[in-house]
Scaffold this active site. Sequence first.
Site, mmCIF file in Angstrom:
data_model
loop_
_atom_site.group_PDB
_atom_site.id
_atom_site.type_symbol
_atom_site.label_atom_id
_atom_site.label_comp_id
_atom_site.label_asym_id
_atom_site.label_seq_id
_atom_site.Cartn_x
_atom_site.Cartn_y
_atom_site.Cartn_z
ATOM 1 N N SER A 13 0.841 -1.195 0.000
ATOM 2 C CA SER A 13 0.000 0.000 0.000
ATOM 3 C C SER A 13 0.874 1.242 0.000
ATOM 4 C CB SER A 13 -0.901 0.018 1.239
ATOM 5 O OG SER A 13 -1.499 1.299 1.377
ATOM 6 N N HIS A 38 -1.104 -1.254 -4.396
ATOM 7 C CA HIS A 38 -2.395 -0.957 -3.779
ATOM 8 C C HIS A 38 -2.498 0.537 -3.486
ATOM 9 C CE1 HIS A 38 -6.015 -2.267 -1.551
ATOM 10 N NE2 HIS A 38 -5.701 -1.328 -0.673
ATOM 11 N N ASP A 40 -4.901 3.387 -1.782
ATOM 12 C CA ASP A 40 -6.026 3.626 -0.873
ATOM 13 C C ASP A 40 -6.620 5.009 -1.105
ATOM 14 O OD1 ASP A 40 -6.128 1.238 0.837
ATOM 15 O OD2 ASP A 40 -4.114 1.832 1.433
ATOM 16 N N MET A 42 -9.373 7.656 0.035
ATOM 17 C CA MET A 42 -10.230 7.985 1.180
ATOM 18 C C MET A 42 -10.798 9.389 1.011
ATOM 19 S SD MET A 42 -7.800 6.591 4.265
ATOM 20 C CE MET A 42 -6.833 5.095 4.086
ATOM 21 N N HIS A 71 -8.467 0.936 -4.147
ATOM 22 C CA HIS A 71 -9.454 0.622 -3.106
ATOM 23 C C HIS A 71 -10.178 1.907 -2.719
ATOM 24 C CE1 HIS A 71 -10.024 -0.832 1.354
ATOM 25 N NE2 HIS A 71 -11.172 -0.673 0.722
ATOM 26 N N MET A 73 -12.408 3.910 -0.527
ATOM 27 C CA MET A 73 -13.065 4.074 0.774
ATOM 28 C C MET A 73 -13.782 5.414 0.735
ATOM 29 S SD MET A 73 -10.030 2.504 3.145
ATOM 30 C CE MET A 73 -8.767 2.719 1.895
ATOM 31 N N GLY A 147 -9.384 3.640 7.213
ATOM 32 C CA GLY A 147 -9.197 5.072 7.403
ATOM 33 C C GLY A 147 -7.774 5.476 7.716
ATOM 34 N N ASP A 177 -6.667 -6.691 3.853
ATOM 35 C CA ASP A 177 -6.168 -5.319 3.957
ATOM 36 C C ASP A 177 -6.195 -4.874 5.414
ATOM 37 O OD1 ASP A 177 -5.494 -2.669 3.706
ATOM 38 O OD2 ASP A 177 -7.003 -2.189 2.194
ATOM 39 N N GLY A 179 -2.958 -4.550 8.750
ATOM 40 C CA GLY A 179 -2.169 -5.239 9.757
ATOM 41 C C GLY A 179 -1.480 -6.497 9.287
ATOM 42 N N GLY A 199 1.305 -2.361 4.193
ATOM 43 C CA GLY A 199 1.840 -1.008 4.111
ATOM 44 C C GLY A 199 3.126 -0.868 4.880
ATOM 45 N N SER A 200 2.997 -0.597 6.172
ATOM 46 C CA SER A 200 4.182 -0.379 6.999
ATOM 47 C C SER A 200 5.078 -1.611 7.038
ATOM 48 C CB SER A 200 3.769 0.037 8.418
ATOM 49 O OG SER A 200 2.850 -0.886 8.971
#
Length: 226
Positions: A13, A38, A40, A42, A71, A73, A147, A177, A179, A199-200
Amino acid sequence: MSFDRTTIKIAPSILSADFANFGAEIRAIEEQGADWVHVDVMDGHFVPNLTFGPPAVKAFRPHVKTVMDVHLMISPVDAYIDAYAEAGADVLTAHVEAGPHIHRTLQAIRGAGMKAGVALNPGTPAEAIRHVLDMADLVCVMTVNPGFGGQKFIDMTEKVRTLRQMIGDRPVHIEIDGGVDPITAPLVVEAGADVLVAGSAVFKGGSVDTPEVYGQNMKAIRASYA
């Protein structure tokens, strides 16, 4: 887009990338082994954050050589489908919670020439999309409340198992998606997921000057379920 479920795909991400250097970041993760990219989106309304609109996604497109997985959101969705198609999204995912007519939304996404994804928030049961699985190419299971990046994983393995059973032999990906890291990845892969958004866990400790760290991070995720 391949539907080969024998290969688990990693989709970093770019919400966790260096915002001042997106082009180089995208090239770096792909060169280091990312399967998809990916993105995101928002809106500050459906979720409490504001990120990328169609112009940003269009700017990312020339740098993405794999699959651009967008994605949404956002709510409403339908008015923006054509804009994201024109921006170059390969996969466009809408939340079942974002509007009253998810079947029509998925039809419109496919009609605009993209693969259609449907996302489920942690509190939404698998059953909510049973009757649109024939319209979907991907189901995105949120394992955080959407979020923000960097949140703690919420265990949705039973939902993933239910979805894999519901999907049967349809060529539908199950994407996770939220964690995802070397600890949580094997849990969801064992349950039936085949696309992992991270992501992280991918970007931590690396940069465009040290992209090999991204590769090491992705290898650690892959090794966890090998």
